[in-house]
Design a protein around this motif. Structure first.
Motif, mmCIF file in Angstrom:
data_model
loop_
_atom_site.group_PDB
_atom_site.id
_atom_site.type_symbol
_atom_site.label_atom_id
_atom_site.label_comp_id
_atom_site.label_asym_id
_atom_site.label_seq_id
_atom_site.Cartn_x
_atom_site.Cartn_y
_atom_site.Cartn_z
ATOM 1 N N LEU A 118 -19.063 7.839 5.743
ATOM 2 C CA LEU A 118 -18.547 6.829 6.668
ATOM 3 C C LEU A 118 -18.139 7.462 7.995
ATOM 4 N N ALA B 158 2.459 1.720 -3.185
ATOM 5 C CA ALA B 158 1.482 2.114 -4.215
ATOM 6 C C ALA B 158 1.397 3.633 -4.364
ATOM 7 N N THR B 159 1.806 4.355 -3.332
ATOM 8 C CA THR B 159 1.801 5.818 -3.469
ATOM 9 C C THR B 159 2.876 6.265 -4.464
ATOM 10 N N LEU C 164 -13.245 -1.240 8.308
ATOM 11 C CA LEU C 164 -12.337 -0.186 8.761
ATOM 12 C C LEU C 164 -11.749 -0.516 10.127
ATOM 13 N N ARG D 284 -11.092 -3.372 -4.028
ATOM 14 C CA ARG D 284 -12.469 -3.030 -4.375
ATOM 15 C C ARG D 284 -13.300 -4.312 -4.527
ATOM 16 N N LEU E 178 -9.588 4.543 7.713
ATOM 17 C CA LEU E 178 -10.176 5.379 6.671
ATOM 18 C C LEU E 178 -9.108 6.308 6.077
ATOM 19 N N ARG F 102 -0.653 0.597 -7.804
ATOM 20 C CA ARG F 102 -1.853 1.201 -7.215
ATOM 21 C C ARG F 102 -3.105 0.708 -7.933
ATOM 22 N N GLU G 144 -6.788 4.337 3.902
ATOM 23 C CA GLU G 144 -7.429 4.066 2.624
ATOM 24 C C GLU G 144 -7.341 5.299 1.723
ATOM 25 N N LEU H 99 -5.274 7.811 1.843
ATOM 26 C CA LEU H 99 -3.922 8.240 1.457
ATOM 27 C C LEU H 99 -3.217 7.226 0.552
ATOM 28 N N THR H 100 -3.506 5.951 0.738
ATOM 29 C CA THR H 100 -2.745 4.975 -0.059
ATOM 30 C C THR H 100 -3.473 4.543 -1.326
ATOM 31 N N LEU H 101 -4.793 4.414 -1.270
ATOM 32 C CA LEU H 101 -5.547 3.995 -2.463
ATOM 33 C C LEU H 101 -6.772 4.894 -2.611
ATOM 34 N N GLU I 292 -18.261 9.161 -0.017
ATOM 35 C CA GLU I 292 -18.343 7.946 0.803
ATOM 36 C C GLU I 292 -17.544 8.112 2.096
ATOM 37 N N ASP J 176 -8.720 5.800 -4.742
ATOM 38 C CA ASP J 176 -9.879 5.500 -5.586
ATOM 39 C C ASP J 176 -10.813 4.449 -4.994
ATOM 40 N N ILE J 177 -10.478 3.946 -3.832
ATOM 41 C CA ILE J 177 -11.353 2.940 -3.218
ATOM 42 C C ILE J 177 -12.672 3.588 -2.778
ATOM 43 N N PHE J 178 -12.575 4.649 -2.041
ATOM 44 C CA PHE J 178 -13.774 5.366 -1.609
ATOM 45 C C PHE J 178 -13.780 6.772 -2.201
ATOM 46 N N LEU K 132 -17.944 -0.409 8.101
ATOM 47 C CA LEU K 132 -17.386 0.057 9.374
ATOM 48 C C LEU K 132 -16.568 -1.053 10.036
ATOM 49 N N ARG L 62 0.834 -1.204 0.000
ATOM 50 C CA ARG L 62 0.000 0.000 0.000
ATOM 51 C C ARG L 62 0.870 1.256 0.000
ATOM 52 N N LEU L 63 1.887 1.243 0.826
ATOM 53 C CA LEU L 63 2.750 2.416 0.883
ATOM 54 C C LEU L 63 3.515 2.577 -0.426
ATOM 55 N N THR M 38 -5.953 -1.393 -6.042
ATOM 56 C CA THR M 38 -7.284 -0.785 -5.984
ATOM 57 C C THR M 38 -8.332 -1.766 -6.486
#
Lengths: 190, 190
Positions: free
Chosen positions: B179, A113-114, A155, A128, B160, A120, B163, B165-167, B175, B169-171, A152, A110-111, A124
């Motif tokens: 959330l 991916a930035t 998360l 998703r 959250l 990314r 999510e 910051l790293t991806l 959203e 396009d997920i939310f 929730l 994930r990191l 994603t």
DNA sequence: AACGTAGTACTACAGGCGGAGTGGTGTCAA
DNA sequence: TTGACACCACTCCGCCTGTAGTACTACGTT
């Protein structure tokens, strides 16, 4: 570019371990070679470049993190009430925590991916899909709660796992257990 | 070992940027020198070794992530009901997301903490303090909810932010907004 | 049964990059 | 004059990439 699929899988699995242990920057062809116990230079033959390696690992890691069919089948048994829901979430947290290198590797990805658009995109898409599958599975299961409950829980439990794996002394095992229970209870909402 | 505190802070702030941009493994003395725009070799004079550098960054990063006094004071104004709570949480998420390099650096540090006991100790202490402060602040504020609400919000909002910051396009932003609202509402519990 | 070919495993090497550590010099202020 | 610090330079070291070249094995062909 070599094509032996077993060897490719072994290399990718090795890469997951390297990621967890050394971090994204430590994921080099040579390190993967060593981890997979193959001669140096092998990874060079299986991945065009590091970007390709990251992308392929990102594509495979979810296969290993997701529950197998037997576990999925078992999850549909029994009365589908709140207690059952909590039980399933405990199993989920334990299962993912147990494969800790996989989860840590995913965090590293994930990191990374930035910095890598291709990675990314792959992550994603995979995540998703996973979220949507969770929502669909929940809707079909008869468990209490709605789509928002699922999100929730997603998360809260994800961060709970992060906490447990990266700084295990923040919460005791008992606190983690209670937080899972409460997360289930409250996310079901009014 | 040099002692100029301004320069030390500049170096550590540079280290935070390097961490976010290059990852933990990319955090080298030379990279910090460049980022802080000081002559090469300077960081060598301010930190005994990389371990020391990590530890000092871990000690400082929370100073920069936490709200300043003015923000804290403002948070105590107005009627302390659920809507106000949600408003504060939106501010929190936005504030932390805005300093995204800081948050990403903290994630890198968490992962690095699995390899460096000293760093793990520092982060555990800092984060434990932060959680306790949040609970205490909440209790004194008159906002609805109990200690568990605070913890569940802590979990959900942290992921959250990950999510977002790293991806991203997920939310969608919408959203994410919804959330946060739902997380506040449901974490308050029955 | 002998042979050729393709794909892969393994080895070796050349070249390069970046970093650590350290010692030395210049500068400023007490 | 002395001490602390900024700045600079140099050496040593380790690790990585890319690729060329060799050896092996399996399989299909004649």
């Amino acid at each position: 570019m070599r094509r032996n699929p077993e060897r490719r899988r072994a290399l990718i699995d090795g890469a997951i371990e390297v990621l967890a242990r050394e971090g994204a920057r430590g994921l080099t062809f040579r390190a993967v070679d060593k981890e997979a116990a193959v001669p140096p230079g092998t990874a060079s033959n299986y991945f065009a470049n590091r970007d390709d390696l990251f992308t392929q690992v990102g594509g495979r890691i979810y296969e290993r993190l997701l529950p197998d069919e037997a576990t999925m089948a078992r999850s549909r048994e029994g009365t589908q009430d709140q207690n059952r829901y909590a039980e399933l979430m405990h199993e989920l947290v334990d299962r993912v925590s147990a494969f800790n290198t996989g989860y840590l590797a995913l965090l590293e990805l994930r990191l990374e991916a930035t910095r890598r658009p291709e990675l990314r995109a792959v992550l994603t898409e995979r995540i998703r899909e996973d979220i949507d599958a969770n929502i669909a599975h929940h809707a079909a299961s008869g468990l209490p709660g709605d789509k928002t409950s699922v999100l929730l829980l997603y998360l809260a439990l994800n961060w709970l796992i992060v906490e447990r794996l990266t700084l295990p002394d923040i919460f005791t095992e008992q606190e983690i257990h209670d937080l899972v229970d409460e997360a289930v209870r409250r996310s079901l909402g009014a």
